[in-house]
Scaffold this motif. Structure first.
Motif, PDB file in Angstrom:
ATOM      1  N   GLY A 292       0.863  -1.173   0.505  1.00  0.00           N
ATOM      2  CA  GLY A 292      -0.167  -0.154   0.312  1.00  0.00           C
ATOM      3  C   GLY A 292       0.455   1.614  -0.493  1.00  0.00           C
ATOM      4  O   GLY A 292       0.007   2.295  -0.358  1.00  0.00           O
ATOM      5  N   ILE A 293       2.137   1.536   0.833  1.00  0.00           N
ATOM      6  CA  ILE A 293       2.645   2.103   0.218  1.00  0.00           C
ATOM      7  C   ILE A 293       3.098   2.784  -0.927  1.00  0.00           C
ATOM      8  O   ILE A 293       3.378   4.066  -1.117  1.00  0.00           O
ATOM      9  N   ILE A 300      -3.275   1.249  -9.566  1.00  0.00           N
ATOM     10  CA  ILE A 300      -4.270   0.070  -9.284  1.00  0.00           C
ATOM     11  C   ILE A 300      -5.536   0.864  -8.779  1.00  0.00           C
ATOM     12  O   ILE A 300      -6.738   0.424  -9.312  1.00  0.00           O
ATOM     13  N   GLU A 301      -5.721   1.007  -8.292  1.00  0.00           N
ATOM     14  CA  GLU A 301      -6.791   1.855  -7.813  1.00  0.00           C
ATOM     15  C   GLU A 301      -7.891   2.695  -8.116  1.00  0.00           C
ATOM     16  O   GLU A 301      -9.075   2.645  -8.279  1.00  0.00           O
ATOM     17  N   PRO A 307     -10.439   0.751  -2.647  1.00  0.00           N
ATOM     18  CA  PRO A 307      -9.394   0.651  -2.063  1.00  0.00           C
ATOM     19  C   PRO A 307      -9.556  -1.531  -2.200  1.00  0.00           C
ATOM     20  O   PRO A 307      -9.521  -1.799  -2.744  1.00  0.00           O
ATOM     21  N   LEU A 308      -7.530  -1.602  -2.141  1.00  0.00           N
ATOM     22  CA  LEU A 308      -6.998  -2.985  -2.883  1.00  0.00           C
ATOM     23  C   LEU A 308      -6.587  -3.356  -1.445  1.00  0.00           C
ATOM     24  O   LEU A 308      -7.050  -2.911  -0.250  1.00  0.00           O
ATOM     25  N   PRO A 309      -6.824  -4.899  -1.440  1.00  0.00           N
ATOM     26  CA  PRO A 309      -6.872  -5.747  -0.179  1.00  0.00           C
ATOM     27  C   PRO A 309      -5.735  -5.134   0.339  1.00  0.00           C
ATOM     28  O   PRO A 309      -4.059  -5.103  -0.339  1.00  0.00           O
ATOM     29  N   ARG A 310      -5.986  -5.380   1.625  1.00  0.00           N
ATOM     30  CA  ARG A 310      -3.990  -5.058   2.164  1.00  0.00           C
ATOM     31  C   ARG A 310      -3.560  -6.870   1.891  1.00  0.00           C
ATOM     32  O   ARG A 310      -3.847  -7.586   1.470  1.00  0.00           O
TER      33      ARG A 310
END
Length: 313
Positions: A292-293, A300-301, A307-310
């Motif tokens: 995520g950083i 992509i988002e 939001p993408l999955p963690r």
């Protein structure tokens, strides 16, 4: 090249939010001012070593950069870097050491930017990325590229000078492009580098070559890595990425072809994904989201719409 409309203002990219720190570059050559700032009781200092710092969790659930007053800091004269001042006049310094100091309370822990960048406040993250970038440059550029003599640190860590030939060397930043490529069916192109674990996919990226515009670099990298041709290119945002010295320039780009032919050297696998296909791949574990950083996750988002999955470590 056109510029992407600002769709990220409500959620700034990691490492790019306003930090509230004035780098105060005009003080870097003022040794008297720097000495006074170092001796001031409000000055805060932290150690950086191997790209890591100490962070600590507070009782109210925040995570902070571990800093100390200057009089409690480890002794070093040469590898002391002035990072700037905040709105209250507090000065911040980083010390480059071979190892991080121990903590008597044992509550602090070492962390690199990939972990700490998501946890720290904009101020602390900004201080850390500045310090890590300087440390990386200092460790890798100790000798003069003109004559080979060992250089000395100047300007509070922001210049290295050669005592033999007088050359001055400045921190290096390597521009790199990173792009979310979509096709006529609005699918996104994601690839997996040869050294990544199975299932880890992200956007394509690469360094800008000498004599090349960033638009040319986007098109060249996509074609070299995946065999896909690109037409329109839109700039989105940039992100400092000191691993060790990159500045990531983020884009969205529209493919004019869809057949994939990976180079096999940098990219082992590349695939087109619709939103439904990517959602299913995340759910099954077939595809692991990027960290995520990274600006890759944000690019992509922007296409994905949420939001993408963690990511799984």
């Amino acid at each position: 090249m056109t510029t992407w409309t600002d769709r990220t203002a409500d959620r700034p990219l990691s490492l790019t939010a306003p930090s509230g720190i004035d780098r105060a570059a005009h003080h870097r050559l003022d040794e008297a001012w720097l000495a006074a700032a170092w001796s001031h009781p409000t000055t805060r200092v932290f150690v950086v070593s191997g790209g890591q710092v100490l962070i600590d969790d507070t009782p109210d659930g925040r995570t902070e950069l571990v800093t100390t007053p200057a009089f409690e800091a480890p002794v070093t004269e040469t590898h002391r870097y002035f990072l700037g001042t905040d709105d209250e006049g507090v000065s911040y310094f980083a010390l480059q050491k071979d190892s991080l100091p121990g903590r008597m309370d044992q509550s602090a822990r070492p962390a690199g930017l990939r972990e700490a960048g998501l946890l720290l406040s904009p101020r602390d993250a900004g201080l850390m990325v500045h310090a890590v970038a300087l440390e990386n440059w200092q460790r890798l550029h100790r000798f003069c590229s003109r004559c080979g003599e060992r250089t000395v640190i100047a300007a509070a860590g922001h210049i290295r000078r050669c005592p033999a030939c007088g050359a001055e060397h400045y921190p290096r930043t390597d521009p790199a492009v990173i792009m979310a490529v979509t096709d006529k069916d609005d699918r996104i192109l994601l690839g997996r580098q040869v050294h990544w674990p199975e299932g880890r996919f992200s956007t394509l990226a690469g360094f800008v070559e000498p004599g090349e515009s960033i638009e040319q670099s986007v098109r060249r990298e996509v074609f070299e890595e995946a065999g896909v041709t690109v037409g329109d290119v839109e700039y989105v945002a940039s992100q400092p990425w000191p691993f060790p010295s990159s500045l990531m320039l983020g884009f969205v780009a529209r493919a004019t072809s869809s057949e994939i032919e990976v180079d096999g050297e940098e990219i082992e696998e590349a695939r087109w994904f619709s939103r439904d296909e990517l959602t299913a791949a995340f759910a099954s574990g077939e595809v692991l989201a990027p960290y995520g950083i990274s600006i890759a996750a944000r690019l992509i988002e922007l296409w994905y719409g949420r939001p993408l999955p963690r990511p799984v470590p």
